[in-house]
Design an enzyme around this catalytic site. Sequence first.
Site, PDB file in Angstrom:
ATOM      1  N   SER A  91      37.203  35.100  28.907  1.00  0.00           N
ATOM      2  CA  SER A  91      35.754  34.983  29.070  1.00  0.00           C
ATOM      3  C   SER A  91      35.505  34.141  30.309  1.00  0.00           C
ATOM      4  O   SER A  91      36.271  33.224  30.611  1.00  0.00           O
ATOM      5  CB  SER A  91      35.117  34.319  27.849  1.00  0.00           C
ATOM      6  OG  SER A  91      35.340  35.083  26.675  1.00  0.00           O
ATOM      7  N   LEU A 123      29.223  34.439  31.699  1.00  0.00           N
ATOM      8  CA  LEU A 123      28.976  35.473  32.703  1.00  0.00           C
ATOM      9  C   LEU A 123      29.516  36.826  32.283  1.00  0.00           C
ATOM     10  O   LEU A 123      29.022  37.862  32.711  1.00  0.00           O
ATOM     11  CB  LEU A 123      29.616  35.064  34.043  1.00  0.00           C
ATOM     12  CG  LEU A 123      29.090  33.787  34.687  1.00  0.00           C
ATOM     13  CD1 LEU A 123      29.905  33.434  35.915  1.00  0.00           C
ATOM     14  CD2 LEU A 123      27.620  33.940  35.054  1.00  0.00           C
ATOM     15  N   GLY A 124      30.553  36.829  31.462  1.00  0.00           N
ATOM     16  CA  GLY A 124      31.161  38.076  31.025  1.00  0.00           C
ATOM     17  C   GLY A 124      32.399  37.805  30.199  1.00  0.00           C
ATOM     18  O   GLY A 124      32.916  36.690  30.173  1.00  0.00           O
ATOM     19  N   ASP A 180      44.054  47.369  38.197  1.00  0.00           N
ATOM     20  CA  ASP A 180      42.838  47.440  37.373  1.00  0.00           C
ATOM     21  C   ASP A 180      41.591  47.398  38.248  1.00  0.00           C
ATOM     22  O   ASP A 180      40.653  46.650  37.974  1.00  0.00           O
ATOM     23  CB  ASP A 180      42.820  46.289  36.371  1.00  0.00           C
ATOM     24  CG  ASP A 180      41.833  46.540  35.225  1.00  0.00           C
ATOM     25  OD1 ASP A 180      41.464  47.711  35.002  1.00  0.00           O
ATOM     26  OD2 ASP A 180      41.451  45.575  34.555  1.00  0.00           O
TER      27      ASP A 180
END
Length: 762
Positions: free
Chosen positions: A458, A451-452, A582
Site C-alpha cells: 500500500s 494513495l493506492g 509489470d
Amino acid sequence: MGNNLPNLQLFFASENKFHGPIPPSLCNASMVQMIELVHNSLTGTIPNCLGSHMKSLSVLTIALNQIQATQDADWGFLISLSNCSNLQMLDLGDNMLEGEIPSSVGTLSRNLEYLNMEDNSITGKIPQVIANLTNLHTLVLYGNHLEGTIPTSLGKMKGLNLLILGMNDLSGSIPPTFGNLTQLSELDLSGNMLSGSIPSSLMWCPLQKLDLSNNSLVGPIPRNLFLINTLSIYMKIQNNLLTGDLPIELGNLKNIGELDFSSNLISGEIPISLGECQTLQYLNVSRNNLQGSIPSSIEKMKALLMLDLSHNNLSGSIPEFLGSMEGLAGLNLSFNNLEGEVPTDGIFSNAASASASVMGNDGLCDGIPQLKLPHCSNLTTKKPTQKLAIIFSICGAVVFIALVFALSTFYSKRRKLKANKQTSSINEQYLRVSYAELVSATNGFASENLLGAGSFSSVYKGTMMMNDQQVVIAVKVLNLMQRGASQSFVAECETLKCVRHRNLMKIVTVCSSIDFQNRDFKALVYEYLPNGNLDKWLHHNPMEDGENRRLHFRVRLQIAVDVALSLEYLHQHKPMPVIHCDLKPSNVLLDGEMVAHVGDFGLARFLHQGSEETTSWASMRGTIGYAAPEYGLGNEVSIHGDVYSYGILLLEMFTGRRPTDSKFGESLGIHKYVQMALPDRATEVIDRHLLAETEDGEESTSNSDSIVDLRIACITSVLCTGISCSQETPTDRIQIGGALKELLAIRDRFDKELCAEGEPAN
C-alpha cells in the site's frame, strides 16, 4: 532569437517543457555568458554555429534532453565552442548523442573545468587529446558504450577532482599514471571490462570514493590502497577476480563508511585490524574463500549497520557479542562452516529474524522450535540461561542482501554532478528513517493518506523534515503477510540501487525494521509525484476535483516517449539488461510537469537472473492484459515481454480502453481490435476525447479539417507502433529503440505541421 536579443547575457530556460530543436539564431547572441537548457524535451542536433561568436560564453548546459548526434557532422559544434576561450562548464549528459567523441574536444578552452557527457550512447575510444584540457577538475563519461583502453594521458590532468568512467566497455589495465592525479577525490571505473592488477600508485590520490567493481581485475589488493587515509565514503571492488589475503593494513581505513570486497577469490583470515575501522557501517566480504574464525575485534565497530560474511569457509562458533551490538541491523553468516550454539539476543532474536541469516552451516544446533534444528549434544560449556536460535529462511537471507545493497546506495552521494540545476529537495546522502518517523509522516498510515494499494503493498502520502526542509513523500509499505512480498521488496531494492534515469521513479530511502507490535516492517520511500498515475488520468472521472483532467494528444504522446526512453535505458543497462515485468498505466507516475516516471519494480529482474526460487513471486510475469502471451506458457522473462506490455500501453492510451475491456471478449483482445480497424477505420477505435479536442486541450466540434486530419494521422501512426510492439510472437516485435524513434518522428511531424497551421504545439 539571437537577432532579436543582441545584448543577451544570461539565458536560463531549464526545467520547462520546451521541445523541438535549439534555434540556430541563438548563435548570434554574441554577448551571452551562460546558457542553461537543462531538463526539457529538446530534440535535433546542437547547431554547429553555437559558440562561433560567443567569446564570453562560460557555461553551456543542455543535459536531460533528447539531443541527438547520429553522424560525425553533428559533433561540429565542438569546433565552434573552441572559440569560447572563457568556457568553464560544458554539460551534455543524459541525451541521445551517438558516434565517437571527435578530437576537436581537445581544442576546447584551457579554462574548462567541468565536462559531462554521461548517459548517452557514445561509442569509440576516449580521445587522447582530452588530456589537453589541463584545468579540468570534473570529467564524467559514465553510462556510454566507450571501448578500448583508458588513455594514459589522463594522468597528466593533475587538477582532476572527479573522474567518472563507469558503465562503459573499457578494457585493458588501469593506467599507473593515475597516481599523478594528486587532487583526485572520486574515481569510478565500475562496470567495464578492465583487467590486470590494481595499480599501487593509486595510494598517491587523496580519494574519498573508489569504485572498481564489476570488472575482471586480478591479483592481490595492493597494501598501499589501505594507506589512503582520505578514504571516507566507500571502497567498492566487488565482482572481480582478486586473490590473496586481506592485508593487516585494512585497519588503517579508520574513516571509511563502506567496504565491499564481495564476489572475488580472496582467501586467508579476516584480519584482527578490521576492528580499527571505527566508522565503518557496511562491510560485505561475501562469496570469497575466507577461512578462520570471526574476529573478536568486530565488537569494537560500534557504527556497524550491515555485515555480510556469507558464502566463505569461516569456522568456529558465532561470537556472542554479535547479539549485543545495538546498531547492527543486518547480519548474514550463511553458507560457512560455523558450528555450536547460536546467540538469541539482539539481531538473533525472534523479532529480528528477517534481518539475520545463518542457514547453510550444518554444525549449528538448537534454536527456536519452528526451525526444527537438532539439539546441541553438549551444553555444559554454555551459560545455562542462554537461549539458542538459528535464524533462517531463504527469504530472510535474500532480503538482507538486498537491504545491504539498497541502503549502501543511499549512503553514497548521488553521482549526478550537474551544477546549476534545480534538483529535488530530497537529499539522498546519509538519509535514515525509522518506523516511528514514517508513522508520524503519514499520520499513522491514515486512510485519508492512502494513495493506492496492490497485492504486495500500500502507498501512503506523507510529509517529513529532510535536510531542514519539509518535503512530500510517498511511502510504499510492504504487506509481508502476502506471499511473495519480501521477494518483491528485494527485487525493487536490487533494481533501484543499479538504475538511474530521469523517467524512472526516484527512491529516497528504505526502511527495514519492526513496528510497535514487534512485527517485521519494510517500506520504500519515494519522492511524491503530485499528478498521480496514468491510469487515473485515462479512466477516472475527467472532472475530478472540479478540473478537466483529460490528457490531450500532445501530452499523451510525450508520456509515451518518456516511457519508451525509460525502457530503452533499462534494456540497455550494463552489465545486464533490466526487465520491468509489470509495465501498465498504474505504474507510470506523473510529476508536476506531467513528465512520466516508470515505477513499481517489485517484479523486476535482471536478464538471465537465476530463477531458483519456487515462490509465487518467482513465477509472476506481470498483470493480466499487459503480460506477454509467452509468459503464460512459462517462458523466461525477456526484453520482448516488456515491449509487448509497452505496445498494449500505447493502444490503451490512444483508444481509451483497457486491454481487459469486456468489449473485446476472450477471442478478440485490444491488439486485434485495433489492428482490424487500421488504417481506414482508425477513427472508430481512437479515444473520442482526442477526436474532439482543440490544441489547447478543450473539446470542440469546430476544429479545422486539416488539424483534425493531422491529429488522426499521427494517432494512427502511434497505434501502428503499438501493434508492432504487441505482436504475439516475441521475435516479430520491434525493439523499444525502434518504437522510440517512430514516436519521436511522429511528435516532430505533429509539432512542425501544427506550427505551420499557426497553432501552438502544446
